[in-house]
Design an enzyme around this catalytic site. Structure first.
Site, PDB file in Angstrom:
ATOM      1  N   LYS A  11       0.847  -1.206   0.000  1.00 28.71           N
ATOM      2  CA  LYS A  11       0.000   0.000   0.000  1.00 28.71           C
ATOM      3  C   LYS A  11       0.878   1.251   0.000  1.00 28.71           C
ATOM      4  O   LYS A  11       2.099   1.151   0.225  1.00 28.71           O
ATOM      5  CB  LYS A  11      -0.918  -0.024   1.219  1.00 28.71           C
ATOM      6  CG  LYS A  11      -0.185   0.047   2.552  1.00 28.71           C
ATOM      7  CD  LYS A  11      -1.107  -0.265   3.729  1.00 28.71           C
ATOM      8  CE  LYS A  11      -0.335  -0.255   5.033  1.00 28.71           C
ATOM      9  NZ  LYS A  11      -1.121  -0.780   6.164  1.00 28.71           N
TER      10      LYS A  11
ATOM     11  N   TYR B 287      16.389  29.713   9.197  1.00 30.60           N
ATOM     12  CA  TYR B 287      15.213  30.397   9.750  1.00 30.60           C
ATOM     13  C   TYR B 287      15.274  30.486  11.268  1.00 30.60           C
ATOM     14  O   TYR B 287      15.716  29.543  11.932  1.00 30.60           O
ATOM     15  CB  TYR B 287      13.936  29.646   9.364  1.00 30.60           C
ATOM     16  CG  TYR B 287      13.495  29.905   7.951  1.00 30.60           C
ATOM     17  CD1 TYR B 287      13.159  31.190   7.532  1.00 30.60           C
ATOM     18  CD2 TYR B 287      13.407  28.857   7.034  1.00 30.60           C
ATOM     19  CE1 TYR B 287      12.752  31.423   6.218  1.00 30.60           C
ATOM     20  CE2 TYR B 287      12.995  29.078   5.741  1.00 30.60           C
ATOM     21  CZ  TYR B 287      12.666  30.371   5.336  1.00 30.60           C
ATOM     22  OH  TYR B 287      12.264  30.588   4.053  1.00 30.60           O
TER      23      TYR B 287
HETATM   24  C1  LIG Z   1      -0.422  -1.860   6.828  1.00 29.98           C
HETATM   25  C2  LIG Z   1      -1.090  -3.115   7.145  1.00 29.98           C
HETATM   26  C3  LIG Z   1      -0.353  -4.325   7.186  1.00 29.98           C
HETATM   27  C4  LIG Z   1       1.155  -4.367   7.130  1.00 29.98           C
HETATM   28  O1  LIG Z   1       1.639  -3.901   8.369  1.00 29.98           O
HETATM   29  P1  LIG Z   1       3.197  -3.816   8.715  1.00 29.98           P
HETATM   30  O2  LIG Z   1       3.205  -3.385  10.133  1.00 29.98           O
HETATM   31  O3  LIG Z   1       3.772  -2.775   7.802  1.00 29.98           O
HETATM   32  O4  LIG Z   1       3.799  -5.135   8.494  1.00 29.98           O
HETATM   33  C5  LIG Z   1      -1.066  -5.502   7.334  1.00 29.98           C
HETATM   34  N1  LIG Z   1      -2.423  -5.489   7.482  1.00 29.98           N
HETATM   35  C6  LIG Z   1      -3.144  -4.351   7.495  1.00 29.98           C
HETATM   36  C7  LIG Z   1      -4.623  -4.406   7.659  1.00 29.98           C
HETATM   37  C8  LIG Z   1      -2.510  -3.116   7.323  1.00 29.98           C
HETATM   38  O5  LIG Z   1      -3.222  -1.988   7.335  1.00 29.98           O
END
Ligand SMILES: *Cc1c(COP(=O)(O)O)cnc(C)c1O
Length: 361
Positions: A35, A245
């Protein structure tokens, strides 16, 4: 020179996935979460590398992300965490994605629009973010028997001793055991953290994300990213003069300062300024600096992070560098995250679209 480069080591990525696969039970499939454009590293490149190495199942947050993955991994199964929303109907059909349906409403709409197309389901076992509640799930049992995967997500899997883990595991079993006994539908509970919790949490499939990308809670991960920033200009700053800054950093001796071409618009989040300014450092828990590396030599960042620039004390270097590294095997995403009171996930996904990405093996 020119733009900064985000180098992605695909071998390290593959090694991390293989190592997590070795940590999971023998008959457990190890899928991959890609994702947010592969945690900021490029979903098509990440997914196709893993696909080549035999990964068959991918998870994304939104349907468009799934479309990009399916293009390069044609025979893979791609699940979408957010479930089904009508505006994504065409995308689900053309790319043959599977939603993880989260509610009775999503299930009804999916059946109405998609008939008997395959879907997975997400159950809420205690995180209260997404998924069917136990009573809702029981009420849709006649449809649930047709699902391809039952998932849930752990809220505290990065803390092995947290009682939430065992509680959610128990709820997941209670909600699914009898259905699975009759149907053999596959189950998945564990992300990276859950994979490391041990075999009780593995079920038929684990779905790591951050551990593959080199981040905690997978302590043994190999670093996947190197972020290289070009130096635009270098100058001497005299004792007593300030940099940046708010004049928030002041030289206590003559200092050679390099200005680098990346800032908070590129994911170098501005709260990192606090540890780089002598006026602000008292607010931070420790005095460790954030470093920029030139040929393996660490040089502390000084002054506030600007939108497109940061400044670095390079007095210790013999020659002015052309480029310096902010992320590498020495200074990991989690080290940088700790300096900014955040997590490695945020540092990775904040790595802006402005960086030129390059992939190495
Ligand atoms: C993001 C996510 C994962 C992966 O999680 P990690 O901690 O990056 O391994 C798995 N399942 C769901 C539902 C997620 O939102």
């Amino acid at each position: 020179m020119g733009t900064a480069t985000l180098q992605v080591n695909l071998t390290a990525l593959g090694n991390n996935h293989a190592a997590l696969d070795a940590r999971s039970s023998a008959d457990t499939e190890t899928a991959a979460v890609v994702k947010a454009d592969g945690y900021g590293l490029g979903a098509p490149q990440i997914a196709s590398e893993l696909y080549t190495r035999g990964v068959k199942t991918f998870f994304v947050a939104a349907a468009e992300e799934g479309e990009a993955v399916k293009k390069v991994c044609t025979d893979s199964t791609v699940y979408v965490f957010s479930g089904y929303m009508r505006e994504d109907a065409a995308c689900y059909q053309s790319s043959e994605l599977q939603p993880l349906l989260n509610s009775p409403e999503q299930l009804l709409q999916w059946k109405a629009d998609m008939g008997s197309r395959s879907f997975g389901m997400q159950l809420d076992t205690g995180m209260n973010r997404l998924g069917f509640e136990a009573d809702e799930f029981a009420a849709v049992a006649p449809d649930a028997v047709n699902s391809t995967l039952l998932t849930s997500h752990l809220a505290c899997s990065d803390e092995p001793d947290n009682p939430m883990n065992g509680g959610q595991l128990k709820n997941f079993r209670q909600m699914t055991d009898s259905l699975v006994h009759d149907t053999h539908i596959a189950r998945s509970l564990a992300a990276t953290g859950g994979t490391l919790l041990g075999p009780d949490y593995h079920f038929d499939m684990v779905r790591p994300g951050i551990g593959m990308y080199g981040g905690l809670p997978y302590k043994d991960a190999q670093a996947v990213v190197t972020l290289k920033l070009p130096v635009i200009q270098s100058r001497w700053v005299k004792q007593g003069e300030s940099v940046g800054y708010g004049a928030a950093w002041r030289a206590d001796k003559d200092t050679r300062v390099a200005t680098l071409a990346a800032g908070y618009a590129d994911g170098i989040i501005r709260s990192l300024s606090a540890i780089a300014c002598n006026a602000e450092v008292k607010n931070s828990d420790d005095n460790q600096s954030l470093y920029l590396y030139a040929d393996g030599k660490p040089c502390p960042m000084i002054g506030r992070v600007s939108m497109d620039m940061i400044t670095v004390d390079i007095t210790a270097l013999e020659v002015d560098p052309d480029a310096m590294e902010l992320l590498n095997a020495e200074q990991t995403i989690d080290y940088v995250a700790a300096r900014a009171a955040t997590i490695g996930y945020e540092i990775l996904t904040a790595c802006g679209a402005r960086y030129r990405r390059s992939y190495t093996r």
